[in-house]
Design a protein around this motif. Structure first.
Motif, PDB file in Angstrom:
ATOM      1  N   THR A 132       0.707  -1.266  -0.025  1.00 55.65           N
ATOM      2  CA  THR A 132      -0.031   0.059   0.060  1.00 55.65           C
ATOM      3  C   THR A 132       1.123   1.311   0.008  1.00 55.65           C
ATOM      4  O   THR A 132       2.245   1.277   0.300  1.00 55.65           O
ATOM      5  CB  THR A 132      -0.978   0.011   1.360  1.00 55.65           C
ATOM      6  N   ASN A 133       0.240   2.380  -0.280  1.00 56.85           N
ATOM      7  CA  ASN A 133       1.067   3.509  -0.017  1.00 56.85           C
ATOM      8  C   ASN A 133       0.715   4.291   1.177  1.00 56.85           C
ATOM      9  O   ASN A 133      -0.019   4.000   2.145  1.00 56.85           O
ATOM     10  CB  ASN A 133       0.819   4.415  -1.442  1.00 56.85           C
ATOM     11  N   TYR A 173       1.917  -0.019 -13.546  1.00 63.19           N
ATOM     12  CA  TYR A 173       0.514   0.134 -13.369  1.00 63.19           C
ATOM     13  C   TYR A 173       0.542   1.732 -12.604  1.00 63.19           C
ATOM     14  O   TYR A 173       1.494   1.816 -11.659  1.00 63.19           O
ATOM     15  CB  TYR A 173      -0.183  -0.537 -12.281  1.00 63.19           C
ATOM     16  N   ASN A 174      -0.301   2.578 -13.050  1.00 67.76           N
ATOM     17  CA  ASN A 174      -0.521   3.588 -12.610  1.00 67.76           C
ATOM     18  C   ASN A 174      -1.189   3.441 -11.136  1.00 67.76           C
ATOM     19  O   ASN A 174      -2.251   2.715 -11.310  1.00 67.76           O
ATOM     20  CB  ASN A 174      -1.529   4.473 -13.385  1.00 67.76           C
ATOM     21  N   TRP A 175      -0.766   4.055 -10.321  1.00 63.01           N
ATOM     22  CA  TRP A 175      -1.445   3.616  -8.832  1.00 63.01           C
ATOM     23  C   TRP A 175      -2.671   4.202  -8.798  1.00 63.01           C
ATOM     24  O   TRP A 175      -3.048   5.445  -9.320  1.00 63.01           O
ATOM     25  CB  TRP A 175      -0.692   4.238  -7.621  1.00 63.01           C
ATOM     26  N   LEU A 205       6.733   0.337  -5.040  1.00 65.50           N
ATOM     27  CA  LEU A 205       6.168   1.783  -5.441  1.00 65.50           C
ATOM     28  C   LEU A 205       7.586   2.652  -5.906  1.00 65.50           C
ATOM     29  O   LEU A 205       8.641   2.473  -5.521  1.00 65.50           O
ATOM     30  CB  LEU A 205       5.613   2.408  -4.550  1.00 65.50           C
ATOM     31  N   THR A 228      -6.914  -5.849  -5.718  1.00 65.57           N
ATOM     32  CA  THR A 228      -6.939  -4.503  -5.271  1.00 65.57           C
ATOM     33  C   THR A 228      -8.058  -4.271  -4.288  1.00 65.57           C
ATOM     34  O   THR A 228      -9.348  -4.714  -4.706  1.00 65.57           O
ATOM     35  CB  THR A 228      -6.666  -3.225  -5.887  1.00 65.57           C
ATOM     36  N   GLU A 283       5.429   7.236  -5.406  1.00 64.86           N
ATOM     37  CA  GLU A 283       4.388   6.218  -5.140  1.00 64.86           C
ATOM     38  C   GLU A 283       3.142   6.458  -6.267  1.00 64.86           C
ATOM     39  O   GLU A 283       1.848   5.795  -6.029  1.00 64.86           O
ATOM     40  CB  GLU A 283       3.827   6.434  -3.616  1.00 64.86           C
ATOM     41  N   SER A 284       3.620   6.940  -7.344  1.00 65.70           N
ATOM     42  CA  SER A 284       2.750   7.020  -8.472  1.00 65.70           C
ATOM     43  C   SER A 284       2.755   6.012  -9.308  1.00 65.70           C
ATOM     44  O   SER A 284       1.588   5.778 -10.254  1.00 65.70           O
ATOM     45  CB  SER A 284       2.741   8.481  -9.265  1.00 65.70           C
ATOM     46  N   LYS A 285       3.600   4.943  -9.264  1.00 65.71           N
ATOM     47  CA  LYS A 285       3.533   3.915 -10.205  1.00 65.71           C
ATOM     48  C   LYS A 285       4.038   2.682  -9.367  1.00 65.71           C
ATOM     49  O   LYS A 285       4.885   2.630  -8.192  1.00 65.71           O
ATOM     50  CB  LYS A 285       4.932   4.044 -11.051  1.00 65.71           C
ATOM     51  N   LEU A 286       3.267   1.566  -9.797  1.00 65.43           N
ATOM     52  CA  LEU A 286       3.393   0.241  -9.215  1.00 65.43           C
ATOM     53  C   LEU A 286       4.279  -0.800 -10.116  1.00 65.43           C
ATOM     54  O   LEU A 286       3.675  -0.774 -11.003  1.00 65.43           O
ATOM     55  CB  LEU A 286       1.992  -0.102  -8.771  1.00 65.43           C
ATOM     56  N   PHE A 308      -5.949  -0.174 -11.433  1.00 60.79           N
ATOM     57  CA  PHE A 308      -5.266  -1.493 -11.225  1.00 60.79           C
ATOM     58  C   PHE A 308      -5.851  -2.278 -12.153  1.00 60.79           C
ATOM     59  O   PHE A 308      -5.683  -3.657 -11.978  1.00 60.79           O
ATOM     60  CB  PHE A 308      -5.544  -1.664  -9.718  1.00 60.79           C
TER      61      PHE A 308
END
Length: 402
Positions: free
Chosen positions: A215-216, A276-278, A257, A233, A261-264, A281
Motif C-alpha cells: 500500500t502507499n 501500473y498507475n497507482w 512503488l 486490489t 508512489e505514483s507507479k506500481l 489497477f
C-alpha cells in the motif's frame, strides 16, 4: 570502487586469526602497519619457520587490499526464508525454515548474532519491523502471527490459528492495521486496537497463494499479487474488493512503488515487469520484456526510478524504469536469490540465496549513477555488465587499468 573478490578470503581471514592468540595478532598487525607491501612480502619469504604467522600476515594484507565498504556475509545452518533491516539501527532480522528469527548487528568489519527469537513451530515465512523499530511482526507456516518486543524479545501479541492455511506474506499498513495473505488466496486485515484474535476483514478473491502485498502512505488501497496471475486490489477503509486485473499466464511475484508512489511495479515468474498507475489497477500501463526469461523472485526499489531484482539464476540486476534500461549486475550468488531488503540509510542491500547465505552490497553509487548512459553492445552487454558493487570486474575495466 574496490570490492571483495572472493568470499573465501573472508573465511580464510576469520579462520586464521581465530587460531592465533590476541597478543600474537596484535604483534603481527603492528608489524604490518610499520611496513609497506614490499616489506610485508619480504616478511612472508623470510619467516618460513612460522607458517601459521605467515598466513595471518597474508590475511591482513588481503584484508587491506579489499577496502571493505560492506559487512561480511552471514551463513546459517538452515534455509533462510526472509530478511529485514531494522528501520533505525544497524540490525538485520533473519527468518529461518525452522521457525526461529535471528537478529544480527552489522558494520563493515563484522556481523554478530545478538538474539534468537523462537516464535514459530514451523517455517517463519515473513518478518517486518514496525516503522518505529520497537516491534517485530512475523508470520509462519504454523498459521500463527507473532508480534515481539524488539528490546525485551518477549511476545506482545500472538494470533494462534490466524488462518486456515499457512500464511505466506504480510505487510504493515499503519501503526494500527496490518494485513496477511495465505497459501489459499485469503487476505485478512487486522487492527491492533481490537481485543481478541479476530480480523476486521477476511477476503478471498483468488485461488492461489498471495505472494506480495503493498500500500502507499494514503493507505486507501491494498494491492495483492497472487500465484494465479491476478493483481487484486482491496479498498482498506471499506473492507472490500476494489478491482481485479486481467489474468496473466504466469505467477506474480513482487510489488514495488516508484515515482513518488505514483507507479506500481509488478514482477513475474517469467522474468517480466509490468507497470501500473497507482489507482488504475485494471490494466498495466507499460510492459517490459524479460531479459533472461528466468523468474524474478524478489525486488526492491533503490531510487524513485531504479529497481533491483533477484532471480533464480543467482544474479542481482538493476533496472531503470524511465527510460527503461537494464543497468547491469549488482551482485552474484551461487544459487537462486530468494530475498532482498535495503538498509535504513539506503547505502546497503542484503540478499539471501538457497546457499543459506546473506550477502551485503554497497549501492551508494546509485546516488550519482547516470541511468541515461547507454551500455555499448546492446542487451548482450547489459546482461553481463558489472556495476561497482559486483564481485566481478568487467573485462574492459581490467584492460583499462593495464
Amino acid at each position: 570502487m574496490n570490492q571483495d573478490t572472493d568470499s573465501d578470503s573472508e573465511s580464510l581471514s576469520t579462520d586464521s586469526t581465530s587460531s592465533m592468540s590476541d597478543s600474537d595478532d596484535d604483534r603481527i598487525s603492528d608489524r604490518i602497519s610499520l611496513t609497506e607491501k614490499s616489506e610485508a612480502a619480504a616478511l612472508l619469504s623470510t619467516d618460513n619457520d612460522d607458517e601459521e604467522e605467515n598466513e595471518v600476515v597474508k590475511s591482513i594484507l588481503d584484508g587491506k587490499k579489499l577496502n571493505r565498504n560492506h559487512p561480511p556475509s552471514i551463513i546459517l545452518e538452515d534455509m533462510i526464508t526472509d530478511i529485514c533491516f531494522h528501520p533505525k539501527v544497524d540490525t538485520i532480522g533473519v527468518a529461518s525454515i525452522t521457525g526461529d528469527i535471528f537478529l544480527y548487528t552489522y558494520n563493515n568489519e563484522e556481523t554478530n548474532l545478538v538474539s534468537t527469537i523462537e516464535s514459530h513451530l514451523k517455517a517463519c515465512r515473513d518478518i517486518e519491523f514496525s516503522a518505529d523499530g520497537l516491534s517485530l511482526f512475523s508470520v509462519g507456516k504454523d498459521l500463527c502471527i507473532a508480534i515481539t518486543d524488539v528490546e525485551t524479545k518477549k511476545l506482545t501479541r500472538f494470533y494462534e490459528k490466524a488462518h486456515e492455511q499457512p500464511i505466506y506474506t504480510m505487510t504493515i499498513i499503519n501503526e494500527h492495521v496490518f494485513a496477511t495473505g495465505d497459501d489459499d488466496g485469503v487476505v485478512k486485515l487486522w487492527d491492533l486496537r481490537r481485543k481478541g484474535s479476530e480480523p476486521i476483514c477476511s477476503i478471498k478473491k483468488v485461488e492461489d497463494y498471495i505472494s506480495a502485498m503493498i500500500t502507499n502512505r494514503e493507505a486507501k488501497y491494498l494491492a495483492c499479487a497472487s500465484g494465479d496471475g491476478c493483481l487484486t486490489t482491496l479498498n482498506i477503509p471499506e473492507r472490500k474488493m476494489h478491482v481485479q486485473s486481467e489474468e496473466y499466464d504466469e505467477e506474480l511475484t513482487c510489488l514495488g512503488l516508484f515515482k513518488m508512489e505514483s507507479k506500481l511495479l509488478l514482477t513475474t515468474s517469467k522474468g517480466k515487469m509490468y507497470i501500473y498507475n497507482w489507482g488504475e489497477f485494471g490494466l498495466h500501463s507499460d510492459e517490459f520484456p524479460n531479459i533472461t526469461k528466468k523468474a524474478i523472485n524478489c525486488m526492491i526499489p533503490i531510487t524513485e526510478n531504479v529497481a533491483i531484482t533477484g532471480g533464480e539464476d543467482g544474479i542481482l540486476r538493476a533496472t531503470s524504469l524511465f527510460p527503461h534500461q537494464h543497468l547491469g549486475i549488482v551482485g552474484q550468488h551461487d544459487f537462486s536469490v530468494e530475498t532482498l531488503d535495503i538498509s535504513n540509510n539506503g547505502t546497503l542491500i542484503a540478499s539471501s540465496s538457497h546457499n543459506n547465505d546473506i550477502k551485503f552490497w554497497n549501492v551508494q553509487y546509485f546516488e550519482t549513477l547516470n541511468v541515461n548512459q547507454t551500455i555499448k553492445g546492446g542487451k548482450k552487454k547489459q546482461l553481463v555488465h558489472n556495476l561497482p558493487s559486483s564481485q566481478i570486474k568487467n573485462q574492459s575495466d581490467f584492460f583499462a587499468e593495464m
